[in-house]
Write an enzyme that holds these catalytic residues in place. Structure first.
Site, short mmCIF file in Angstrom:
data_model
loop_
_atom_site.label_atom_id
_atom_site.label_comp_id
_atom_site.label_asym_id
_atom_site.label_seq_id
_atom_site.Cartn_x
_atom_site.Cartn_y
_atom_site.Cartn_z
N CYS A 114 0.94 -1.03 0.09
CA CYS A 114 -0.06 -0.20 -0.03
C CYS A 114 0.98 1.20 -0.04
O CYS A 114 1.68 1.43 0.80
CB CYS A 114 -0.82 -0.13 1.23
SG CYS A 114 -2.02 1.26 1.37
N CYS A 281 -3.86 7.35 -4.50
CA CYS A 281 -3.45 6.02 -4.26
C CYS A 281 -2.13 5.64 -4.87
O CYS A 281 -1.97 5.84 -6.14
CB CYS A 281 -4.49 5.02 -4.81
SG CYS A 281 -4.24 3.21 -4.67
#
Length: 360
Positions: A114, A281
């Site tokens: 992530c 993101c």
């Protein structure tokens, strides 16, 4: 400065309270530091995960998933979190000077990578005093590494007068799988570009949803991602050259042109848990750059600025082509900024039927 080691006094302070005359022991307790990276939350579990210093991230992830999943639930689920909360279990080094490690945790489980949480965790390490720039009042950049389930991440932290103002992460591989035409349940067609940047993503122009990328449209965007995800599950035929199987792609990324001259693109990823990213993101930006490069629309070394749902920006580039890998891909780098927002200690009251968390 905090050492990062559990402090017996603090644990005792928060592990027991007195309700009337009955002592209540909270046997599931974690201490966390919260931050947000360009709008997306990260909750770093700094104490209570039960992971020994120096543990390999994959082994640590297995321990959490198999016997201590309550750590993830306390950190991520309601009533302490929400569907879009993202957790990081910090793994301290076994010896001074060695890299920290992390296990990523979200509403779905334990992803390999992530980006925003990496930026948030590293910023937290410096801003909370677990790491110190050299010199302590550094204005400039410092390189370091972080051990993650995906592999060793190369990082560059930027400082102004000793404060960490941005973190760039570099992952070992991002690659484009291909384009898949999908027929949705209503009979309409859309084309999804499939790529991996640490997680799998399907990129679909937001015009296919008849919407624009804006915070006021997020509920509709989450709903519109469902039939695309269902069509992918039923119709995707592209085989991942790394694993030799058709991947499961749960992240639908709506794409559009940005609304600022400072960016080249805009997107909002929607996960299969119904969560969405407020930031651009990080791993989705990595995969998007690999997609554009594979199609001849982005060169290695060329800047790529991606805009997220709330208007924040990530600075990206492909630093090189991946070498000695099973797939033709790229080494991406993405930079963003994070800010700490608070500390907390969470526990589960053994009398609380919803104490270990839930999702709505």
């Amino acid at each position: 400065m905090p050492s990062g080691r559990c402090r017996a006094a603090n644990q005792e302070q928060f592990s027991m309270i007195r309700r009337f005359d009955e002592p209540v022991v909270f046997d599931q307790t974690i201490s966390v530091i919260d931050s947000h990276t360009c709008g997306q939350p990260t909750r770093v579990v700094v104490e209570g995960s039960g992971i020994a210093p120096g543990t390999d991230p994959i082994a640590a992830r297995e321990i959490l998933a198999q016997s201590r999943d309550w750590v993830r639930r306390l950190a991520v689920f309601e009533p302490r979190g929400h569907r879009s909360m993202f957790g990081v279990a910090l793994i301290e080094p076994a010896n001074a000077g060695e890299p920290f490690g992390v296990v990523y945790m979200d509403a779905n489980g334990y992803p390999d990578m992530c980006g925003h949480a990496t930026i948030g965790a590293v910023t937290t390490l410096f801003e909370a005093g677990y790491l110190t720039p050299e010199p302590a009042d550094l204005t400039g950049a410092q390189t370091l590494t972080l051990h993650a389930p995906m592999g060793v991440l190369e990082l560059t932290a930027r400082f102004e007068a000793g404060r960490c103002v941005a973190v760039a992460f570099r992952t070992p591989l991002a690659y484009y799988l291909g384009s898949q035409e999908l027929r949705l349940a209503d009979g309409s067609l859309c084309t999804a570009e499939i790529a991996n940047g640490g997680q799998w993503y399907a990129y679909v122009p937001v015009e296919n949803a008849g919407l624009s990328i804006a915070p006021e449209n997020i509920d509709a965007l989450v709903g519109a991602a469902v039939p695309v995800r269902e069509a992918l599950a039923a119709q995707l035929s592209l085989v991942d050259p790394v694993t030799g199987v058709v991947p499961q792609v749960g992240n639908i990324v709506w794409t559009s042109a940005p609304d600022t001259e400072d960016a080249q693109a805009r997107n909002v990823p929607i996960s299969s848990a119904g969560s969405f990213d407020r930031s651009p993101c990080g791993t989705a930006t990595c995969a998007r750059m690999a997609t554009l490069a594979a199609k001849g629309e982005l060169a290695v070394g060329e800047a790529f600025v991606n805009q997220g749902l709330v208007g924040t920006l990530y600075q990206g580039e492909l630093v090189d082509a991946a070498r000695e890998t099973a797939v033709a891909g790229f080494i991406p780098q993405v930079e963003g900024s994070a800010w700490m927002t608070g500390r907390a200690t969470f526990w589960r009251d053994p009398h609380d039927p919803l104490g270990e968390g839930f999702l709505v």
